[in-house]
Scaffold this motif. Sequence first.
Motif, PDB file in Angstrom:
ATOM      1  N   UNK A 281       0.804  -1.715  -0.206  1.00  0.00           N
ATOM      2  CA  UNK A 281       0.194  -0.152   0.268  1.00  0.00           C
ATOM      3  C   UNK A 281       0.836   1.471  -0.102  1.00  0.00           C
ATOM      4  N   UNK A 282       0.408   1.796   1.053  1.00  0.00           N
ATOM      5  CA  UNK A 282       1.175   3.647   0.177  1.00  0.00           C
ATOM      6  C   UNK A 282       0.309   4.564   1.205  1.00  0.00           C
ATOM      7  N   UNK A 287       6.980  16.356   3.634  1.00  0.00           N
ATOM      8  CA  UNK A 287       8.578  16.155   4.501  1.00  0.00           C
ATOM      9  C   UNK A 287       9.265  17.245   4.255  1.00  0.00           C
ATOM     10  N   UNK A 288       9.824  18.027   5.364  1.00  0.00           N
ATOM     11  CA  UNK A 288      10.450  19.356   5.917  1.00  0.00           C
ATOM     12  C   UNK A 288      11.700  18.971   5.931  1.00  0.00           C
ATOM     13  N   UNK A 357       4.967  10.362  -1.812  1.00  0.00           N
ATOM     14  CA  UNK A 357       4.197   8.883  -1.567  1.00  0.00           C
ATOM     15  C   UNK A 357       5.152   7.732  -0.837  1.00  0.00           C
ATOM     16  N   UNK A 358       4.916   7.683  -0.220  1.00  0.00           N
ATOM     17  CA  UNK A 358       5.881   6.204   1.053  1.00  0.00           C
ATOM     18  C   UNK A 358       4.801   4.915   0.433  1.00  0.00           C
ATOM     19  N   UNK A 365      10.402  -0.952   1.319  1.00  0.00           N
ATOM     20  CA  UNK A 365       9.579   0.545   1.479  1.00  0.00           C
ATOM     21  C   UNK A 365      10.185   1.192   0.506  1.00  0.00           C
ATOM     22  N   UNK A 366       9.476   2.382  -0.386  1.00  0.00           N
ATOM     23  CA  UNK A 366       9.857   3.372  -0.853  1.00  0.00           C
ATOM     24  C   UNK A 366       9.278   4.902  -0.614  1.00  0.00           C
ATOM     25  N   UNK A 367      10.448   6.077  -0.630  1.00  0.00           N
ATOM     26  CA  UNK A 367      10.045   7.238  -0.188  1.00  0.00           C
ATOM     27  C   UNK A 367      10.756   7.303  -2.098  1.00  0.00           C
ATOM     28  N   UNK A 368       8.893   7.825  -2.547  1.00  0.00           N
ATOM     29  CA  UNK A 368       8.841   8.423  -4.095  1.00  0.00           C
ATOM     30  C   UNK A 368       9.893   8.006  -4.994  1.00  0.00           C
TER      31      UNK A 368
END
Length: 379
Positions: A281-282, A287-288, A357-358, A365-368
């Motif tokens: 899922x996502x 994020x700053x 998107x995470x 797991x992918x961040x972008x």
Amino acid sequence: MVPDTDSIQPCRRTGRRVTIILLIVFVLVAGWAWLWKFAASRAETAVAGWRAREARAGRVYSCGTQSVGGFPFRIELTCGKASALLRSKATPLVEIRTPSVLVGADLYQPDTLTSRFVGPLTVGAPGKPPGIWVNWTFAQSTVHGTPSAPERVTLEFERPTVDRIVGGKHQSLLSARRIALEGRIASGSPSDHPVIEVSLKAVRASAPGLHPAAAPPINMHLAARLTGLADFAPKPWAERFREMQAAGGRIEITHARIKQGNTLAVGKGSLSIDANGQLAGQLSVTVAGLKPFLDAIGAGKAVAQSPNMDKFAGMLDRLSPGLGDVARQQAGANLGLGISMLGKPATLNGRRAVTLPLRFADGVAYLGPIPLGPTPALF
């Protein structure tokens, strides 16, 4: 001399009243003591029944010493040299030990149990040196309902530390100033398809044993909602997650906020569990201060060494030798800027941020577009 009968009669009446009051007080105290002893006996019987049920499920709890106290307004059971032997079909036998556990309830609120634990707690195979060492300055659990059918459970730890013991030496896995975990049944019942809401708060948590990027202190608040459970009977969580997967249940992240140094992230979304027990899922994450996080996880190096980058660099080298290495270096240096351009611009606490998107897919797991690493299977 003739006695003054007028003065004698009031004295007799006062003496009788005092005697009656004393008798009433004695009866009340004796009755309360009997009630407390009766309640203490029932508590011991209930604990014995709970232990028997747990033993049939493969969880054997025992006390080196046991005592009952708390008179006059509480029932408190103290279990010295407490231990638990845990076995399930999927996992081998595990032994947990702690010096003492105190479980108590007020007589006027018997459905609320509080337990205080004395550390350290050790985890290992029976008859062998422990592999995990857990300690704290304060640890308490509160159960609303009953141990076999809880309605709300809270766990609180002050200054917890978790170490792995290898060759007799301690290796830090986790430490924190404070950790609090709360779970409650939002709908349904413990025996019929409960919907569980869970909240986890951690203050200055550090987990160098998990990943070097998790070593700097983290403040975190996560809130989630679990659907698809058949019941909340005592069983391993791996079995619960398998039930959720079969029923099409979900893990809804209703709130997530993580702050580490200059990096702040908030997010929410919905996850499922695939047939292999992996999250799928996502989440939408804003994020700053993205660059410090990417540097901490070594994202630039990962991109520079990725198979896709290898192909691209090889093509450039064929055009001009050495051009591929230049492209690798620039890819790592400009990674934060590139991801920010791929994401959606946002503002978080007055700071420039990016929404990405995470994703969770196939155990990663992918961040972008950046892989963060593998995720553990839930069953």
